[in-house]
Design a protein around this motif. Structure first.
Motif, PDB file in Angstrom:
ATOM      1  N   LEU A  83      36.687  50.689  65.105  1.00 43.78           N
ATOM      2  CA  LEU A  83      37.666  51.171  64.115  1.00 43.78           C
ATOM      3  C   LEU A  83      37.836  50.162  62.981  1.00 43.78           C
ATOM      4  CD1 LEU A  83      40.383  52.797  66.404  1.00 43.78           C
ATOM      5  CD2 LEU A  83      39.038  53.977  64.654  1.00 43.78           C
ATOM      6  N   THR A  94      34.477  50.093  60.826  1.00 43.83           N
ATOM      7  CA  THR A  94      34.262  51.268  59.981  1.00 43.83           C
ATOM      8  C   THR A  94      35.273  51.284  58.832  1.00 43.83           C
ATOM      9  OG1 THR A  94      35.532  52.631  61.515  1.00 43.83           O
ATOM     10  CG2 THR A  94      33.149  52.760  61.687  1.00 43.83           C
ATOM     11  N   SER A  95      36.460  50.752  59.077  1.00 44.67           N
ATOM     12  CA  SER A  95      37.452  50.743  57.985  1.00 44.67           C
ATOM     13  C   SER A  95      36.999  49.856  56.827  1.00 44.67           C
ATOM     14  CB  SER A  95      38.821  50.280  58.494  1.00 44.67           C
ATOM     15  OG  SER A  95      38.900  48.868  58.552  1.00 44.67           O
ATOM     16  N   ARG A  96      36.057  48.984  57.066  1.00 50.38           N
ATOM     17  CA  ARG A  96      35.544  48.068  56.037  1.00 50.38           C
ATOM     18  C   ARG A  96      34.113  48.429  55.629  1.00 50.38           C
ATOM     19  NH1 ARG A  96      39.788  46.142  54.007  1.00 50.38           N
ATOM     20  NH2 ARG A  96      39.950  48.377  54.304  1.00 50.38           N
ATOM     21  N   SER A  97      33.670  49.632  55.962  1.00 50.02           N
ATOM     22  CA  SER A  97      32.248  49.951  55.801  1.00 50.02           C
ATOM     23  C   SER A  97      31.889  50.518  54.439  1.00 50.02           C
ATOM     24  CB  SER A  97      31.807  50.925  56.899  1.00 50.02           C
ATOM     25  OG  SER A  97      32.523  52.144  56.790  1.00 50.02           O
ATOM     26  N   LEU A 115      38.320  54.653  51.110  1.00 48.13           N
ATOM     27  CA  LEU A 115      38.778  53.712  52.134  1.00 48.13           C
ATOM     28  C   LEU A 115      39.450  54.447  53.293  1.00 48.13           C
ATOM     29  CD1 LEU A 115      40.159  50.775  49.954  1.00 48.13           C
ATOM     30  CD2 LEU A 115      38.292  50.622  51.600  1.00 48.13           C
ATOM     31  N   THR A 129      36.678  56.493  55.285  1.00 46.60           N
ATOM     32  CA  THR A 129      35.777  55.669  56.104  1.00 46.60           C
ATOM     33  C   THR A 129      36.537  55.083  57.290  1.00 46.60           C
ATOM     34  OG1 THR A 129      36.070  53.802  54.615  1.00 46.60           O
ATOM     35  CG2 THR A 129      34.088  55.088  54.322  1.00 46.60           C
ATOM     36  N   SER A 130      37.825  54.820  57.118  1.00 50.46           N
ATOM     37  CA  SER A 130      38.587  54.267  58.250  1.00 50.46           C
ATOM     38  C   SER A 130      38.682  55.269  59.398  1.00 50.46           C
ATOM     39  CB  SER A 130      39.987  53.843  57.804  1.00 50.46           C
ATOM     40  OG  SER A 130      40.876  54.947  57.774  1.00 50.46           O
ATOM     41  N   SER A 153      36.073  57.408  60.108  1.00 54.81           N
ATOM     42  CA  SER A 153      34.727  57.979  60.192  1.00 54.81           C
ATOM     43  C   SER A 153      34.038  57.746  61.536  1.00 54.81           C
ATOM     44  CB  SER A 153      33.849  57.424  59.059  1.00 54.81           C
ATOM     45  OG  SER A 153      33.711  56.021  59.195  1.00 54.81           O
ATOM     46  N   SER A 154      34.661  57.020  62.446  1.00 61.43           N
ATOM     47  CA  SER A 154      34.004  56.771  63.733  1.00 61.43           C
ATOM     48  C   SER A 154      34.356  57.836  64.770  1.00 61.43           C
ATOM     49  CB  SER A 154      34.379  55.378  64.258  1.00 61.43           C
ATOM     50  OG  SER A 154      35.757  55.282  64.503  1.00 61.43           O
ATOM     51  N   VAL A 189      45.571  51.680  54.938  1.00 59.99           N
ATOM     52  CA  VAL A 189      44.644  50.950  54.068  1.00 59.99           C
ATOM     53  C   VAL A 189      45.297  50.723  52.714  1.00 59.99           C
ATOM     54  CG1 VAL A 189      42.529  51.768  55.200  1.00 59.99           C
ATOM     55  CG2 VAL A 189      43.503  53.115  53.338  1.00 59.99           C
TER      56      VAL A 189
END
Lengths: 358, 358
Positions: free
Chosen positions: A160, A163-166, B160, B163-164, B166-167, B297
């Motif tokens: 988590l 991915t938040s920094r991806s 942001l 993507t946070s 996205s997992s 975020v």
């Protein structure tokens, strides 16, 4: 068979004799090898967390198990496979989160957790589980496989956070682990195996000599004594850090962590605090979040892919670290010792059986 | 040429005559068409934000510009191209963030922002800019291209936030925008174009009749009056929402938002509050973050790809919405009117020139 549970109204684990379970369709029967003990077990025992399964007067404890399949019962598993069970189960016929294979994302009330709430745990000579909730691991992990569940908790939190920094270039170099319990130390060792992290810190509130401080320092990490250096003073005393991992549940930590984070950093929150109102510099928290693109992610539980990643991670952790971390594995006949939580205890497990080659 | 700036020690915009700039190597010369006015401009004018460029006694305002290239000066641009400039520039020879093309991730002190801090803005008949900081847009956007910079701010925040999450499987259906200023309304219209969002809410503190409430309702969103329904009462009065977008800088909003979020939801913070200490239920905040896998975020500024996405988004926004949003475009000769910020004003711009077909 022998199980270890807590009876309703009682506040200590007891040996409870129960019949050996029969696997239903799609379930395998597993002979338990070892089951780890963690803070959640102590909370369950103290009555602060657990929920006895409907119709029962006790809860069998244990959610960090490793076992060996003794009856695959027509599933894709084989007899002799070493397996680790995931923890969450659908309460009444399931829901979308279970259907997606993402029980770890299910909201409160929409899951049972074996050994924690609504479903019996794995501290029993045998347990059954749907085969899809059993993760096969190498036989070489039969001894320490009980560490895979806690490691999987951090795998999910890392996922988590990462991915938040991806969406941009994020090249973390430093991390701070809040908490020197077994989960904090496991996480520190995992971060130590990640080549990106050049500087690691671990927060505790212990005096030397202390075995957890020894472990941190063996890993090359810096011990941060929270009594001298609260988290928000990290930048002043040491440095801003790219990643904070909160495993204590101390409610001031999220706010302090945002001040400790470097620009574009992320804090993963895992500890669960009780209610607590106090004054915070909310303006500073809010503006730091915005002006430096910081992130905060909460994370609970873990899913099958995190268990699979955890098994791979466990293979990489140094044997010396693991030997220092696991301070006791006790036969079921002396299970009480596994629930002792003095200052020299780090990680314990109850042993129900030993690996048998087939 | 005419520019609009604020002189040191003064608190209002003034017409300042300056020589037309010459482009350096790698720079193009742009003839300014329109420049939008936003809350940051008002903060700069009030002295709370801005920084006059070294060696000057004034700061030319404006960071939301659209213009037309009049001298491509050997760059990849062509004369006649309609362009929007990004805002951040390297202060002294640059740094890694600029090298990565991620100036929006640079920490405070390591950038100038044109029209805001350390570098003159675009409220001038002509400006120069490195060609790499000019985003080419369709000629059809010559009139409303000044909205691309604010839209890009939300593109980055959306990125942001997305993507946070996205997992895992994240299927948001509802969103709450905090703030009914031009950025809040633009964001609401952007969310309205996203098929996933079935229910939209927008928070304000205005009585009807009010043009911003009309715009929200035209978009099919529900107006939430913060005087009657503070953000943390959203679940009780309406529902938990999957996404919160904070554009007011009210320091209680992050805490309230976590209570308003549905499980696995995310709050994007964009508003910047001043300092402010108060009591919060930090335990509830922390445990909600953890037990429901919530995320927060912070997001500031935006990069080139967000401008490119913003140009595409602008093409999709309904003309009627845009007509209602832009309440005034004023010739430079009556620029003061663009800085009026009464209750019927939503979005204004100063016009320096008009598009010329080549």
């Amino acid at each position: 068979m022998r199980t270890i549970g807590v009876r309703e109204g009682e506040r200590e684990p007891t040996l409870i004799e129960k019949p050996r379970p029969d696997p239903s369709d799609g379930e395998a029967l597993v002979r338990t090898l070892r089951v780890g003990v963690d803070g959640t077990d102590h909370e369950v025992i103290a009555g602060g967390h657990g929920g006895t399964p409907a119709g029962d007067d006790h809860l069998v404890l244990g959610h960090e198990a490793v076992g060996q399949v003794v009856d695959s019962n027509g599933t894709a598993l084989s007899e002799g496979d070493v397996v680790v069970p995931t923890v969450r189960r659908p309460p009444n016929g399931g829901n979308e989160y279970f259907e997606h294979g993402e029980a770890d994302m299910a909201p409160e009330g929409s899951y049972h957790e074996r050994g924690i709430v609504g479903a019996h745990g794995f501290m029993a000579e045998y347990f059954t589980s749907p085969a899809e909730d059993l993760v096969r691991i190498p036989a070489s992990q039969a001894d320490l496989g009980f560490l895979i569940e806690p490691i999987s908790i951090s795998e999910k939190a890392f996922e988590l956070a990462e991915t938040s920094r991806s969406s941009f270039t994020w090249e973390p170099e430093s991390a701070l682990v809040l908490g020197n319990g077994s989960l904090g130390l496991l996480t520190l060792a995992m971060l130590d195996r990640d080549d990106r992290y050049e500087r690691l810190y671990c927060l505790g509130r212990r005096d030397r000599p202390d075995p957890t401080i020894d472990i941190m320092e063996d890993l090359g990490a810096t011990y941060v004594d929270s009594r001298k250096t609260p988290v928000d003073r990290m930048p002043e005393v040491y440095e801003h850090v790219d990643f904070v991992y909160e495993a204590t549940g101390y409610a001031r930590h999220p706010f302090q962590s945002v001040q400790a984070l470097a620009p574009n950093g992320v804090a993963a929150l895992l500890g669960v605090p009780g209610p607590g109102e106090f004054e915070v510099d909310a303006g500073a928290f809010h503006s730091e979040m915005v002006l430096h693109n910081k992130a905060m992610v909460g994370s609970v539980n873990s899913g099958r892919r995190h268990f699979e990643a955890a098994s791979r991670s466990l293979l990489e952790l140094p044997r010396r670290f693991l030997d220092d971390l696991v301070t006791g594995v006790y036969d079921v006949s002396e299970f009480e010792r596994a629930f002792d939580d003095g200052d020299t205890v780090i990680k314990t497990a109850v042993e129900f059986g030993t690996y048998e080659e087939r």
